[in-house]
Design a protein around this motif. Structure first.
Motif, PDB file in Angstrom:
ATOM      1  N   PRO A  82       0.831  -1.202   0.000  1.00 22.99           N
ATOM      2  CA  PRO A  82       0.000   0.000   0.000  1.00 22.99           C
ATOM      3  C   PRO A  82       0.866   1.253   0.000  1.00 22.99           C
ATOM      4  CG  PRO A  82       0.098  -0.931   2.199  1.00 22.99           C
ATOM      5  CD  PRO A  82       0.838  -1.891   1.296  1.00 22.99           C
ATOM      6  N   LYS A  83       0.263   2.367  -0.300  1.00 23.74           N
ATOM      7  CA  LYS A  83       0.979   3.637  -0.317  1.00 23.74           C
ATOM      8  C   LYS A  83       1.602   3.895   1.056  1.00 23.74           C
ATOM      9  CE  LYS A  83       0.450   8.529  -1.490  1.00 23.74           C
ATOM     10  NZ  LYS A  83      -0.476   9.593  -1.952  1.00 23.74           N
ATOM     11  N   GLY A  84       2.831   4.342   1.046  1.00 20.06           N
ATOM     12  CA  GLY A  84       3.538   4.623   2.293  1.00 20.06           C
ATOM     13  C   GLY A  84       4.280   3.437   2.854  1.00 20.06           C
ATOM     14  N   LYS A  85       4.180   2.297   2.198  1.00 18.28           N
ATOM     15  CA  LYS A  85       4.874   1.106   2.680  1.00 18.28           C
ATOM     16  C   LYS A  85       5.667   0.443   1.551  1.00 18.28           C
ATOM     17  CE  LYS A  85       1.427   0.276   6.303  1.00 18.28           C
ATOM     18  NZ  LYS A  85       2.206   0.946   7.344  1.00 18.28           N
ATOM     19  N   THR A  86       6.254   1.267   0.694  1.00 21.30           N
ATOM     20  CA  THR A  86       7.050   0.696  -0.396  1.00 21.30           C
ATOM     21  C   THR A  86       8.295   0.029   0.168  1.00 21.30           C
ATOM     22  OG1 THR A  86       8.309   2.737  -0.771  1.00 21.30           O
ATOM     23  CG2 THR A  86       6.233   2.486  -1.971  1.00 21.30           C
TER      24      THR A  86
END
Length: 953
Positions: A82-86
């Motif tokens: 998810p966004k923010g957890k690359t």
């Protein structure tokens, strides 16, 4: 990728590539291959079953060697983040090597002791996989280890482990981005896919997201995606279906299925219009990239596009290479390829623009050739040549059981069919010029992204968080994976007793060498292997980079590279076309002490392949136009080396170690210098050929599907009348060099570098010395293995580097001992101090312990059965036997020699090889940040050099 020798290391550069039982859920059996395809490629027969918990197992039997490839594929990659957890998928892959609840130690340790080969873990957009090839007797241990981290991991992951691997991953990111063009792929990915696409960010992720990763986050990642029902395990090699069913249920049956996984859906997002971007980087020449979004790997249209890519930019015979390199002389290299993924794929063009050429002219020429291809499509001859090449590469790759496992795993994971590769080959073989033209016009006629990379200051940008292509509407919602009626089965394994002991090991099987001679006396050595219908032939000459002494540096390797650029009757393009039609692979090159020319031919094409091979060796033309073209490419290669940290170090260190006048006092890349290659001419090359590439200076090595009675007459036909030239083969100066009186430190500036490359060296005895095995074993424990002292210190304990190793490249004369590590810039001085401390310790107060030595000895012995799965590996052994005057049974007797090693011998080898007070250090990095701290260490006298190894005033 988590655990491996880093790409581009000193070593890499110096060695100048598938019946349900009670308790099991039945699934479909493998169908027979379609009749036309069965004639085209080998069929990897397999059986498949599913455990009650949903774990899918594929079994392929291959009993040629007593080893089994274990390949564990989890259906999760960076596209699930998810966004923010690359970067979470890749970070977690690293954590999976930190130990588990019932094995609280490095994952690699029992595998090193068991002799595992091909061991690693990798993460990409759609999957994470872990794999190893082990002796058959170590299969229980392997399945225990893989199942323990799959089912019993969370209790072993704490903040310490997270922080350690976060640091390692961040240094992996720095190391990749510190290479020329190292930031290109993440920028292209951000521009290729909309901001709301699962592929918008690259796998390694952003520094900010990695820093923000919490222990709770990574544990939830494990719970969400590492369930049994989201996993495929392939067992390929010396195993039966019955054994696989019993062992997989025993070790994996009690692991939970895990929750249903929300699966991202196909979303190609092709562009209608073209877009452009630019960036500057620490590179030697301008490079042009173009990218089109094309269908996912499961779409058979991708096979049509694979053929289009090969015709457009698949080597010398391709249209763009012909136009840009040969005709217009605007480029040094050009390639077209496809990066295949599950949601969409990337069709990519790459052009290295010749120095001084106008990039706009290059783009115009590309556009012209592209338009012609879209209008007319490929010819039937182009398609047939490409198909033959693809088939040959595939067939040769099947020798290694790990490769077989990967092919079957990909088919099962992405298409629910381990035999999916057969459908791909059906499509490839059935393709027509019209079908390829239609696919090209549908997918690569418009909507590209162009990126121009030019030499300049490195841009400080984290593209993983850059905007890139804006978001689009219409993203399909993820779909939950099918929820089965899964259950666990109580395991009989008592994990409190630890992993199963490996108490016996299979014996090595290696062919008995056979010998013959041609009519002119050339010696022939044969190792028979009949598993694959192909034969490898190598002409091994006593020459090498060392033969450049008294000549222009780079003469040996440049001359050998010219062999397939044209013969008296054939030009380079016709040579390449004939290779393609024959499915043959012909290569030439040099190492430090040898030059060789090699042929890999299919059985049914061996005679015509040998005819072409001999013509290349015996009748090189050295035409002026070909020399000029290769010279331009060669000078570009030298410039590229001088823009790469490892290339700079390997060009600089050897002349410092060996001193003026020594045959090894040369750039160990073998490429020579700008001045020498600029001055090199056809007469220089003909003199080199006359001196070294001659029948009285060659041994012919053969490995593969033939017999001595067959191969000697075939070789005699093409080489038996070859007569030696005049004079003797020149001798090379391999005089002994004394160690410097005191340590020396050389700094080379690379402004803006995110890491520093540390390479420290001294001179060690020749590979031919009687105690070479003592030396090799010592090096394995000190810095050669993953769990060696150097790597455990700088990577695992300090996490200042992605890897730290020591190397001993083979040489007939004194060989270099090299300590290597790319480290984060702010730890340069501290890392050098640690490397020196480790060197002092191993020859002083911390000699190698008996258990450290035993670990290397056991691993070396037990890995032998897995080392010689391929004909290429056998050929490598033949080459070493010939080069270093070893007896025929060298491989078969290696176990006995290793077993006979005594600890004091290995400990003494450290003092003989590692000389802490006589090291020569080359450190490449941003001097504004590292020079003062390095000087303060007082490692030795410090001097600043430029990228050519010359003093900077």
């Amino acid at each position: 990728m988590a655990h491996r020798f880093p790409a581009g290391t000193a070593l890499a550069l110096l060695v100048a590539g598938l019946l349900a039982a009670p308790g099991l859920l039945p699934t479909a059996q493998a169908a027979d291959a379609p009749a036309p395809q069965a004639q085209a490629i080998p069929h990897l027969a397999y059986q498949r079953f599913t455990l009650p918990n949903g774990l899918t197992v594929v079994v392929h039997e291959d009993h040629k060697a007593p080893v089994v490839a274990v390949s564990v594929w989890y259906h999760v990659g960076s596209s699930y983040e998810p966004k923010g957890k690359t970067g979470f998928a890749h970070l977690f892959e690293h954590l999976m090597f930190q130990g588990s609840e019932n094995h609280k130690d490095e994952f690699f340790k029992p595998f090193e002791l068991a002799g595992a080969t091909d061991q690693n873990g990798t993460t990409w957009l759609d999957r994470t996989n872990y794999f190893e090839t082990v002796p058959t007797t170590a299969l229980d241990m392997t399945l225990w280890m893989e199942s323990d981290r799959m089912g019993h991991l969370l209790g072993a992951i704490g903040q310490k482990q997270l922080d350690e691997q976060r640091g390692v991953v961040q240094n992996e990111k720095r190391q990749d981005e510190n290479q020329p063009y190292g930031r290109v792929s993440e920028l292209i990915q951000a521009e290729a896919f909309p901001a709301n696409h699962p592929y918008h960010h690259d796998t390694i992720g952003s520094m900010a997201d990695l820093n923000a990763a919490s222990l709770a986050d990574v544990k939830q990642w494990f719970r969400d995606y590492y369930g049994a029902a989201n996993t495929v395990v392939v067992l390929a090699g010396d195993i039966t279906l019955a054994q696989a069913k019993e062992k997989m249920l025993k070790y994996f049956g009690d692991i939970g299925a895990g929750p249903a996984v929300p699966r991202p859906q196909v979303w190609v997002t092709p562009r209608e219009a073209s877009t452009r971007g630019t960036m500057t980087d620490n590179v030697a020449q301008t490079r042009i990239y173009r990218e089109w979004n094309v269908p996912p790997r499961t779409d058979l249209a991708l096979n049509q596009l694979q053929l289009a890519a090969a015709v457009l930019g698949g080597g010398k015979t391709s249209r763009l290479y012909q136009r840009l390199v040969y005709r217009d002389k605007l480029a040094d290299d050009v390639s077209v390829d496809i990066e295949q993924h599950a949601l969409a794929s990337l069709f990519e063009l790459q052009v290295d623009v010749k120095k001084g050429a106008d990039p706009a002219r290059v783009e115009a020429a590309v556009a012209d050739e592209w338009a012609k291809f879209l209008k007319d499509g490929p010819t039937a001859d182009e398609l047939e040549r490409v198909r033959t090449t693809i088939r040959g590469v595939f067939v040769r790759g099947l020798e290694r059981v790990n490769s077989q496992a990967s092919i079957l795993a990909e088919g099962q994971l992405y298409q629910g069919d381990p035999g999916a590769y057969l459908k791909d080959f059906d499509t490839l073989m059935a393709a027509t010029p019209a079908s390829v033209k239609a696919a090209a016009n549908q997918w690569i006629a418009r909507g590209d992204y162009t990126l121009i990379v030019t030499p300049g200051k490195v841009e400080e940008t984290d593209f993983a968080t850059a905007a890139g292509r804006p978001a689009l509407e219409g993203r399909p919602a993820p779909k939950l994976a099918a929820k089965g009626d899964y259950r666990t089965v109580k395991s009989p394994v008592d994990r409190s007793k630890g992993l199963p002991a490996v108490t016996s090991f299979p014996s090595l099987t290696f062919p008995t060498l056979q010998h013959g001679r041609l009519a002119n006396g050339i010696a022939v050595t044969l190792a028979e292997r009949h598993e694959v219908p192909a034969v490898q032939v190598q002409l091994l000459f006593d020459a090498g980079y060392a033969a450049d002494q008294g000549r222009r540096l780079g003469t040996s390797s440049f001359t050998m590279a010219m062999l397939d650029e044209g013969t008296k009757d054939l030009d380079s393009v016709e040579i390449a076309k004939r290779e393609q039609r024959l499915g043959a692979m012909i290569g030439s090159g040099c190492g430090l002490d040898f030059c060789n020319v090699s042929l890999n031919a299919l059985d049914d094409k061996l005679d015509p392949s040998l005819t072409l091979f001999a013509d290349i060796v015996r009748n090189p033309a050295f035409r002026p136009d070909d020399v000029a073209r290769l010279r331009g490419q060669w000078l570009a290669r030298i410039a590229q080396e001088k823009s790469q940290p490892v290339g700079i170090a390997l060009r600089t260190l050897p002349p410092l170690l060996y001193g003026d006048g020594h045959a090894y006092a040369i750039p160990f890349t073998g490429s020579g210098t700008v001045a020498s290659i600029t001055a090199l001419d056809a007469n220089d090359m003909r003199r080199f050929m006359g001196d070294f590439i001659r029948p009285d200076n060659v041994r012919i090595l053969v490995a593969g599907d033939t017999t001595l009675d067959r191969i000697v007459p075939q070789l005699d036909r093409v080489f038996g009348d070859w007569k030696p030239g005049v004079g003797k083969v020149p001798a090379k100066n391999l005089a002994t060099v004394a160690a410097p009186a005191s340590p020396r430190v050389y700094l080379i500036d690379r402004p803006g570098a995110q890491q520093s490359l540390i390479l420290a060296g001294s001179l060690a005895p020749s590979t031919k010395v009687a105690n070479n095995l003592d030396i090799e074993t010592m090096n394995g424990a000190f810095g050669g293995a993953f769990t060696s002292r150097l790597n455990m210190n700088l990577r695992e304990d300090k996490h200042w580097a992605y890897g730290a190793y020591s190397f001993l490249p083979d040489a007939l004369g004194q060989r270099p001992f090299l300590m290597y590590s790319p480290v984060q810039t702010d730890k340069t001085a501290a890392a050098a101090a640690e490397m020196l401390a480790e060197a002092r310790g191993v020859v002083g107060k911390q000699p190698l312990a008996p258990q450290e030595i035993a670990k290397i000895k056991q691993g070396d012995v037990r890995s032998l059965p897995g080392e010689y799965q391929t004909t290429s590996a056998v050929m490598g052994a033949l080459q070493d036997i010939a080069l270093y005057d070893r007896p025929d049974d060298w491989v078969q007797t290696e176990k006995a020699r290793i077993d006979a090693l005594k600890d004091p011998q290995v400990q003494a080898a450290a003092a003989e090889v590692i000389q802490p007070d006589h090291l020569t250090w080359v450190i490449v990095g941003d001097l504004t940040k590292i020079e003062a701290p390095v000087r303060a260490l007082n490692l030795g006298k410090v001097q600043v050099l430029d990228a050519d190894g010359k003093p900077v005033k």
